[in-house]
Design a protein around this motif. Structure first.
Motif, PDB file in Angstrom:
ATOM      1  N   GLY A 155       0.875  -1.320   0.013  1.00  0.00           N
ATOM      2  CA  GLY A 155       0.100   0.102   0.063  1.00  0.00           C
ATOM      3  C   GLY A 155       0.905   1.302  -0.056  1.00  0.00           C
ATOM      4  O   GLY A 155       0.363   2.260  -0.833  1.00  0.00           O
ATOM      5  N   THR A 156       1.807   1.231   0.619  1.00  0.00           N
ATOM      6  CA  THR A 156       2.833   2.420   0.849  1.00  0.00           C
ATOM      7  C   THR A 156       3.541   2.694  -0.674  1.00  0.00           C
ATOM      8  O   THR A 156       3.736   3.809  -1.043  1.00  0.00           O
ATOM      9  CB  THR A 156       4.064   2.184   1.844  1.00  0.00           C
ATOM     10  N   CYS A 157       3.838   1.468  -1.190  1.00  0.00           N
ATOM     11  CA  CYS A 157       4.477   1.526  -2.488  1.00  0.00           C
ATOM     12  C   CYS A 157       3.377   2.325  -3.555  1.00  0.00           C
ATOM     13  O   CYS A 157       3.881   3.045  -4.444  1.00  0.00           O
ATOM     14  CB  CYS A 157       4.846   0.383  -3.123  1.00  0.00           C
ATOM     15  N   ARG A 158       2.162   1.788  -3.449  1.00  0.00           N
ATOM     16  CA  ARG A 158       1.173   2.188  -4.250  1.00  0.00           C
ATOM     17  C   ARG A 158       0.945   3.773  -3.935  1.00  0.00           C
ATOM     18  O   ARG A 158       0.789   4.637  -5.068  1.00  0.00           O
ATOM     19  CB  ARG A 158      -0.022   1.652  -4.092  1.00  0.00           C
ATOM     20  N   ASP A 159       1.197   4.124  -2.798  1.00  0.00           N
ATOM     21  CA  ASP A 159       1.033   5.651  -2.419  1.00  0.00           C
ATOM     22  C   ASP A 159       2.091   6.451  -3.038  1.00  0.00           C
ATOM     23  O   ASP A 159       2.124   7.508  -3.636  1.00  0.00           O
ATOM     24  CB  ASP A 159       1.097   5.809  -0.861  1.00  0.00           C
ATOM     25  N   LEU A 160       3.311   5.871  -2.985  1.00  0.00           N
ATOM     26  CA  LEU A 160       4.332   6.430  -3.719  1.00  0.00           C
ATOM     27  C   LEU A 160       4.339   6.460  -5.263  1.00  0.00           C
ATOM     28  O   LEU A 160       4.524   7.650  -5.828  1.00  0.00           O
ATOM     29  CB  LEU A 160       5.792   5.686  -3.678  1.00  0.00           C
ATOM     30  N   VAL A 161       3.634   5.595  -5.767  1.00  0.00           N
ATOM     31  CA  VAL A 161       3.302   5.794  -7.337  1.00  0.00           C
ATOM     32  C   VAL A 161       2.264   6.771  -7.506  1.00  0.00           C
ATOM     33  O   VAL A 161       2.474   7.733  -8.592  1.00  0.00           O
ATOM     34  CB  VAL A 161       2.842   4.248  -7.546  1.00  0.00           C
TER      35      VAL A 161
ATOM     36  N   LEU B  90       5.362  -9.473  -4.770  1.00  0.00           N
ATOM     37  CA  LEU B  90       5.591  -8.290  -5.155  1.00  0.00           C
ATOM     38  C   LEU B  90       5.699  -7.938  -6.531  1.00  0.00           C
ATOM     39  O   LEU B  90       5.080  -7.066  -7.097  1.00  0.00           O
ATOM     40  CB  LEU B  90       6.927  -7.827  -4.547  1.00  0.00           C
ATOM     41  N   ARG B  91       6.541  -8.679  -7.584  1.00  0.00           N
ATOM     42  CA  ARG B  91       6.635  -8.393  -8.739  1.00  0.00           C
ATOM     43  C   ARG B  91       5.348  -8.453  -9.584  1.00  0.00           C
ATOM     44  O   ARG B  91       5.089  -7.656 -10.508  1.00  0.00           O
ATOM     45  CB  ARG B  91       7.574  -9.471  -9.573  1.00  0.00           C
ATOM     46  N   ALA B  92       4.229  -9.378  -9.052  1.00  0.00           N
ATOM     47  CA  ALA B  92       3.223  -9.431  -9.775  1.00  0.00           C
ATOM     48  C   ALA B  92       2.194  -8.283  -9.608  1.00  0.00           C
ATOM     49  O   ALA B  92       1.415  -7.748 -10.478  1.00  0.00           O
ATOM     50  CB  ALA B  92       2.297 -10.813  -9.422  1.00  0.00           C
ATOM     51  N   GLU B  93       2.423  -7.618  -8.247  1.00  0.00           N
ATOM     52  CA  GLU B  93       1.502  -6.569  -7.881  1.00  0.00           C
ATOM     53  C   GLU B  93       2.048  -5.112  -7.909  1.00  0.00           C
ATOM     54  O   GLU B  93       1.067  -4.161  -7.952  1.00  0.00           O
ATOM     55  CB  GLU B  93       0.943  -6.913  -6.389  1.00  0.00           C
ATOM     56  N   LEU B  94       3.186  -5.157  -8.035  1.00  0.00           N
ATOM     57  CA  LEU B  94       3.693  -3.619  -8.240  1.00  0.00           C
ATOM     58  C   LEU B  94       3.558  -3.586  -9.646  1.00  0.00           C
ATOM     59  O   LEU B  94       3.659  -4.169 -10.563  1.00  0.00           O
ATOM     60  CB  LEU B  94       5.459  -3.883  -8.021  1.00  0.00           C
TER      61      LEU B  94
END
Length: 284
Positions: free
Chosen positions: A126-132, A155-159
């Motif tokens: 969720g934090t990664c998606r926030d950064l995006v 991770l690779r599949a969902e990033l």
């Protein structure tokens, strides 16, 4: 002068308890935290004064920096300086992210590491998606232990596809060809991490255009060679900057071997050397 600085102050405390890290759950005293803050503010003041230079800064703290307000402030302030072409930090991404709204996101970047067992997967993702959503440049990585493989695949599949997922070979671990192939499916550049790189006598950018700086301002060519080149704050390091060969037998850490001239990694990571983003993904 065009210079890259790898800064590592006295901060050694971390909020995680990774079994492979000697600084896990280490606590700095109030006095130690004050000393780290003062050292960082001195360093950022020096960078602010270098208006005739062209600088890049990577913070590589032993502990977790972004849970401390002074590191967040330093990244924001440095990102807004015209002489700073890039400022980045290695982080476990356990911090809040609202502070990034004040940063110049063309200059700031994050080198993020996911540590399974230390934080819920959904929270990290969720934090990664926030950064995006915020338009922040970042890479995400994981240590290549067998028990981390399924986490890395998820991770690779969902990033998002443009977010580079890197894999660090576990220290001291020998990978079979089959094991290496599994990690390479996730990180096409895993081969650079799989084996230490012979470096003795080979040219390296450290000590010429890249230096390591500690909290006292002592300048060394990199984190892994103890010889001192001088001090940042009295300018004595400048006369020592020159091309030089590596004195160590091997280099096995990305923040070291990425600067070896015998490797093509400045081309591979063009535009994203400090934040570990390959050129094919850096120009999103």
């Amino acid at each position: 002068m065009d210079l890259t600085l790898l800064y590592r102050g006295p901060l050694a405390s971390c909020d995680y308890d990774c079994p492979y890290c000697p600084f896990a759950k280490r606590r700095d005293s109030t006095e130690q935290l004050r000393a780290d803050r003062a050292a960082l503010e001195r360093f950022t003041g020096w960078v602010s004064d270098r208006t005739d230079d062209r600088l890049a800064v990577l913070f590589t703290p032993w502990g977790e920096g972004l849970v401390r307000s002074w590191y967040r402030r330093a990244l924001v302030d440095l990102s807004r300086l015209p002489q700073v072409r890039r400022v980045a930090i290695q982080t476990n991404l356990s911090c809040r992210t609202d502070w990034l709204a004040d940063a110049d996101r063309d200059t700031l970047a994050l080198w993020c590491t996911y540590h399974p067992g230390q934080t819920p997967y959904d929270r990290f993702l969720g934090t990664c998606r926030d950064l995006v959503a915020r338009g922040v440049r970042f890479s995400v990585g994981i240590v290549g232990f067998p028990e981390h493989l399924e986490h890395a695949r998820r991770l690779r599949a969902e990033l998002p596809a443009h977010v580079y997922l890197w894999v660090n070979a576990a220290e001291g671990r020998t990978y079979t060809h089959a094991e290496a192939a599994e990690w390479t499916e996730l990180d096409p550049l895993f081969a650079y991490s799989r084996h230490p790189h012979r470096s003795a006598g080979l040219p390296c950018r450290t000590g010429e255009s890249v230096v390591s700086v500690d909290g006292d301002g002592t300048v060394r060519r990199c984190h892994f060679v103890p010889d001192e080149l001088g001090n940042l704050y009295d300018g004595t390091y400048r006369q020592a900057l020159r091309p030089r060969a590596c004195p160590l037998a091997v280099c096995d850490c990305h923040i070291g071997y990425v600067h070896l001239e015998s490797l093509p990694l400045y081309d591979v990571f063009a535009g994203g050397v400090l934040e570990r983003i390959p050129a094919r993904q850096a120009g999103r």
